[in-house]
Design an enzyme around this catalytic site. Sequence first.
Site, short mmCIF file in Angstrom:
data_model
loop_
_atom_site.label_atom_id
_atom_site.label_comp_id
_atom_site.label_asym_id
_atom_site.label_seq_id
_atom_site.Cartn_x
_atom_site.Cartn_y
_atom_site.Cartn_z
N GLU A 170 43.90 24.46 28.44
CA GLU A 170 44.05 23.04 28.13
C GLU A 170 44.66 22.83 26.75
O GLU A 170 45.56 22.00 26.57
CB GLU A 170 42.69 22.34 28.20
CG GLU A 170 42.03 22.39 29.57
CD GLU A 170 41.06 23.55 29.71
OE1 GLU A 170 40.00 23.36 30.32
OE2 GLU A 170 41.38 24.66 29.21
N ARG A 201 42.46 48.61 37.14
CA ARG A 201 41.53 48.89 36.05
C ARG A 201 41.64 47.87 34.93
O ARG A 201 40.66 47.60 34.23
CB ARG A 201 41.79 50.30 35.51
CG ARG A 201 41.39 51.42 36.44
CD ARG A 201 41.69 52.78 35.83
NE ARG A 201 41.32 53.88 36.72
CZ ARG A 201 41.50 55.17 36.43
NH1 ARG A 201 42.03 55.51 35.26
NH2 ARG A 201 41.14 56.10 37.29
N CYS A 229 36.99 22.48 25.02
CA CYS A 229 38.28 21.92 25.46
C CYS A 229 38.17 20.41 25.70
O CYS A 229 39.16 19.69 25.59
CB CYS A 229 38.74 22.62 26.73
SG CYS A 229 39.24 24.34 26.45
#
Length: 377
Positions: free
Chosen positions: A54, A186, A86
Amino acid sequence: MAISDQAAMKRAINLAKRGLGMVYPNPMVGAVIVKDGVIIGEGWHRGSGLPHAEVEALKNCKIDPSGATMYVTLEPCNHYGKTPPCTEAVIAAGITAVKYAVADPNPKVTGSGATRLEAMGIKTEVGLEREQALLLNKEFFYHCLTGKPWVIMKAGMSLDGKIALANGQSQWITGDSSRQFVHQLRSRVGAVLVGIGTVLKDNPQLTNRHPRWRKHQPLKVVFDSKLRISPDSNLVQNSPERLIIFCTDQASVKQEEELTRQGVRVIRQAGADRVDPLLALTELGNLGVRSVLVEGGHEIFASFYELNLINEYYLFYAPFMIGNDAAVGVLGGRGVTDLSNVQLLTIDRIRRSNGDLLVHAYQRGCEPDCLPDWFRL
């Protein structure tokens, strides 16, 4: 032509995917800001501790975002962590509506982000492209809602299902392209798990060596009931603080003390001859591990499979057969005794990995079509 709600959210989801392999343990999140039917700003979360999607989108706005609508793949946070809330950035920017794909299951967030925005007169709407947003961060949601890691099984084998020759040789059955893909896997998980047999035979590193996504290194986890691992092994010698070994009462206390002295975390399970995978997953979940990549060997695969603990599969097939009754098959253990009791998988896709074949599948109930009902968000 003004951009549609669906198109704006799909763009946010595609932006979120750019965080693949870079944001763990955070979820991948993308955001798009639309004003007068045109995208004026967009962003995505680039890594733990960095600004959220955001804030990135607001920073990248071409014009004043006041009066605009924000589309974001996950409910905006409303708490202080490594970054400020945010919601406060959205409020300060003058955004008048926020449409998010799915609520955040994190107890620090759940509903509070939307509540805060609504209290400040900002309209909120949830559910747009919800299924895709759930799929994007399924490991994150699963851990938040169950407390356990999402389990992925990865195996490389011949077309007849052998992961090693009768003499034990297994490096390398699959090709370079498949091995690079495994390093990408991974880079996305919290831990890579193997049994002591694999450690003694291959002396692996269990590190992420993908040239693009080396920043995140998963924890290394070994099931070693008797603590047979050598202090000189690659796993102990390289980043021992990232190594977790599960053992049982059969293990030497002296060996445990030596490994602990070197920085290894040893977790002893009392009252059993073999490490219990379910208890181990619970412990890893409590440590904050959100996903585990199980890489073998065949007895480890079987122990997870027989307890129905595997959520997702990446199965690589090399273009040849091995044969020989003594060659090691992908699954050990007791096996299925009646075809009516098999665990059905849902095949998501089959594709070539250069010369190999990759089958991606989900355990029934964990496939994309079931995620929305399954997560009950």
